[in-house]
Design a protein around this motif. Structure first.
Motif, PDB file in Angstrom:
ATOM      1  N   ASP A 179      37.761 127.532 -30.571  1.00  0.00           N
ATOM      2  CA  ASP A 179      38.428 128.813 -30.782  1.00  0.00           C
ATOM      3  C   ASP A 179      39.330 129.019 -29.568  1.00  0.00           C
ATOM      4  O   ASP A 179      38.857 129.261 -28.457  1.00  0.00           O
ATOM      5  CB  ASP A 179      37.365 129.914 -30.889  1.00  0.00           C
ATOM      6  CG  ASP A 179      37.956 131.294 -31.162  1.00  0.00           C
ATOM      7  OD1 ASP A 179      39.127 131.521 -30.814  1.00  0.00           O
ATOM      8  OD2 ASP A 179      37.223 132.158 -31.698  1.00  0.00           O
ATOM      9  N   SER A 203      45.242 137.478 -35.506  1.00  0.00           N
ATOM     10  CA  SER A 203      45.267 138.950 -35.469  1.00  0.00           C
ATOM     11  C   SER A 203      45.555 139.442 -34.061  1.00  0.00           C
ATOM     12  O   SER A 203      45.893 140.609 -33.871  1.00  0.00           O
ATOM     13  CB  SER A 203      43.914 139.507 -35.906  1.00  0.00           C
ATOM     14  OG  SER A 203      43.342 138.723 -36.920  1.00  0.00           O
ATOM     15  N   LYS A 204      45.387 138.571 -33.068  1.00  0.00           N
ATOM     16  CA  LYS A 204      45.561 138.952 -31.668  1.00  0.00           C
ATOM     17  C   LYS A 204      47.030 138.732 -31.283  1.00  0.00           C
ATOM     18  O   LYS A 204      47.894 139.307 -31.906  1.00  0.00           O
ATOM     19  CB  LYS A 204      44.571 138.179 -30.800  1.00  0.00           C
ATOM     20  CG  LYS A 204      43.143 138.169 -31.370  1.00  0.00           C
ATOM     21  CD  LYS A 204      42.492 139.548 -31.401  1.00  0.00           C
ATOM     22  CE  LYS A 204      41.291 139.695 -32.330  1.00  0.00           C
ATOM     23  NZ  LYS A 204      40.240 138.723 -32.245  1.00  0.00           N
TER      24      LYS A 204
HETATM   25  C1  LIG Z   1      39.041 138.474 -33.129  1.00  0.00           C
HETATM   26  C2  LIG Z   1      38.444 137.156 -32.832  1.00  0.00           C
HETATM   27  C3  LIG Z   1      37.997 136.311 -33.849  1.00  0.00           C
HETATM   28  C4  LIG Z   1      37.992 136.726 -35.291  1.00  0.00           C
HETATM   29  O1  LIG Z   1      39.263 136.831 -35.801  1.00  0.00           O
HETATM   30  P1  LIG Z   1      39.627 137.767 -37.051  1.00  0.00           P
HETATM   31  O2  LIG Z   1      41.095 137.544 -37.171  1.00  0.00           O
HETATM   32  O3  LIG Z   1      39.248 139.159 -36.665  1.00  0.00           O
HETATM   33  O4  LIG Z   1      38.844 137.280 -38.207  1.00  0.00           O
HETATM   34  C5  LIG Z   1      37.522 135.066 -33.501  1.00  0.00           C
HETATM   35  N1  LIG Z   1      37.474 134.675 -32.221  1.00  0.00           N
HETATM   36  C6  LIG Z   1      37.883 135.459 -31.219  1.00  0.00           C
HETATM   37  C7  LIG Z   1      37.801 134.957 -29.827  1.00  0.00           C
HETATM   38  C8  LIG Z   1      38.375 136.731 -31.484  1.00  0.00           C
HETATM   39  O5  LIG Z   1      38.761 137.517 -30.480  1.00  0.00           O
END
Ligand SMILES: *Cc1c(COP(=O)(O)O)cnc(C)c1O
Length: 386
Positions: A179, A203-204
């Motif tokens: 990730d 999403s970030k």
């Molecule tokens: C937000 C987040 C996720 C999940 O992503 P979504 O787009 O909300 O499903 C996974 N890993 C990390 C590190 C995150 O900050």
């Protein structure tokens, strides 16, 4: 390819859509053909041809080219959320009876997926401290099929030596998944260290305006084709053309936003580090981080997300402090334009009068695109409540 070329040009073919500068949102479920042969050829080649938007869509196609190039990957798939990217790519590489090694304290829903959901199907996960590659080695079993990394993770910011872990995995025929949401493709490219699959919560920073949820799976073309033809098409967790368009637009300013957010974090972290009400700051690119050298070696920089420990554990005062902030909004998530505070006391359970997972004096902060001197003033003022 050079960054601005990826962001401004790659994948865009203006003559195909009236020479419009901004690519269109191809808001359609299906695509039609002039002949039976054309339709048949498209169906057998669904990976490359738009047939039905669950598989392929031209707006998403533009985005895929850009995201793969940014992550220095052969190809990628875009999903409805970061967790869709995680679950789809992980399941694609497992079978009944397999064993997973996962770093301690991954994203909460990743933890839930491994601990509860995969477990139901006979897949066991060992969670280990990944700061030492030797810990991963010690956790290996004959049936270990996948190593799951998050470097750094998003509350405690622990890192793994990506080159070391990928070497260990390759020697043992194990797939590695990371990730990489924290770093974005601009601050860390794990595929260059030999990691097999990189996922992002788009999403970030990638979409970047707190207005859409999306995810990305990056890997070599064979891996991406395999995932596409099986789990991706079957689970169907796809991004909508509109959200893909929002991400294309978000990417135009990714470098500017990320660098500004990161610069703000460096300044705010320096301020908080020497503040009398603060016990400790956790930020990979701060010299006080125990893995500072590793951070500098494998990441270009750290983003706008970090944690602090307050000296006070007085819940009432921490509440007042958190609620008095003007720029930092009380909210989950991060990577948007706006600064955020996520106090660990939001996980406080009044019934047992203690925090379920995190220490009460912990706060996660995110610096957005505001003026850093305003953010520092805001924090300085609020810390007087402690
Ligand atoms: C937000 C987040 C996720 C999940 O992503 P979504 O787009 O909300 O499903 C996974 N890993 C990390 C590190 C995150 O900050």
């Amino acid at each position: 390819m050079e960054l601005s070329k990826i962001i401004n040009q790659l994948g865009e073919e203006h003559e195909k859509y009236f020479n419009a500068v901004a690519p269109p949102i191809v808001q359609t479920s299906n695509f039609c053909y002039k002949s039976v042969d054309d339709m048949r050829n498209a169906i057998v080649n669904e990976f490359d041809e738009p047939v039905y938007t669950r598989g392929n869509n031209p707006t998403v196609g533009i985005l895929r080219k850009k995201l793969a190039a940014l992550e220095k990957a052969g190809d990628c798939l875009v999903t409805a959320s970061g967790v869709a990217a995680i679950t789809t790519s992980v399941i694609a590489n497992l079978k009944e009876g397999d064993h997973i090694i996962c770093v301690n304290k991954p994203y909460s829903w990743t933890n839930h997926f491994f601990s509860n959901i995969l477990k139901k199907f006979g897949i066991e996960t060992t969670f280990i401290d990944g700061t030492l590659t030797a810990n991963l080695k010690a956790a290996l079993k004959p049936n270990t099929a996948l190593i799951y990394l998050e470097s750094p993770n998003s509350w405690t910011f622990e890192m793994q030596d990506l080159a070391g872990v990928s070497q260990l995995a390759k020697e043992n025929g194990i797939i590695t998944v990371i990730d990489n949401s924290y770093s974005t493709p601009l601050y860390q490219n794990p595929l260059e260290y030999g990691i097999d699959i990189v996922i992002h919560s788009a999403s970030k920073y990638l979409t970047g305006h707190s207005d859409a949820v999306a995810g990305v799976i990056c890997g070599n073309p064979d891996m991406i084709r395999k995932i596409f033809a099986n789990e991706f098409m079957t689970f169907g967790g796809i991004i909508s053309p509109f959200n893909a368009w929002l991400m294309i637009r978000g990417l135009r300013t990714l470098e500017l936003r990320l660098n500004k957010s990161s610069k703000n974090a460096h300044e705010v972290v320096d301020f908080l580090y020497s503040h009398p009400k603060i016990e400790k700051v956790i930020y990979p690119h701060h010299p006080s981080h125990p893995q500072y050298e590793l951070a500098k070696r494998q990441m270009k920089d750290s983003c706008g997300l970090f944690s602090v420990f307050l000296k006070s554990t007085d819940i009432r005062k921490i509440k007042l402090m958190s609620e008095s902030l003007e720029y930092f909004k009380l909210a989950v998530s991060w990577g948007g334009y706006e600064s955020l505070i996520f106090p660990a006391i939001t996980t406080y359970d009044p019934a047992i009068e203690k925090n379920s997972k995190l220490p009460v004096n912990m706060l996660r902060l995110y610096t957005g695109l505001e003026d850093s001197s305003e953010l520092i003033k805001d924090l300085d003022k609020s810390l007087k409540y402690l």
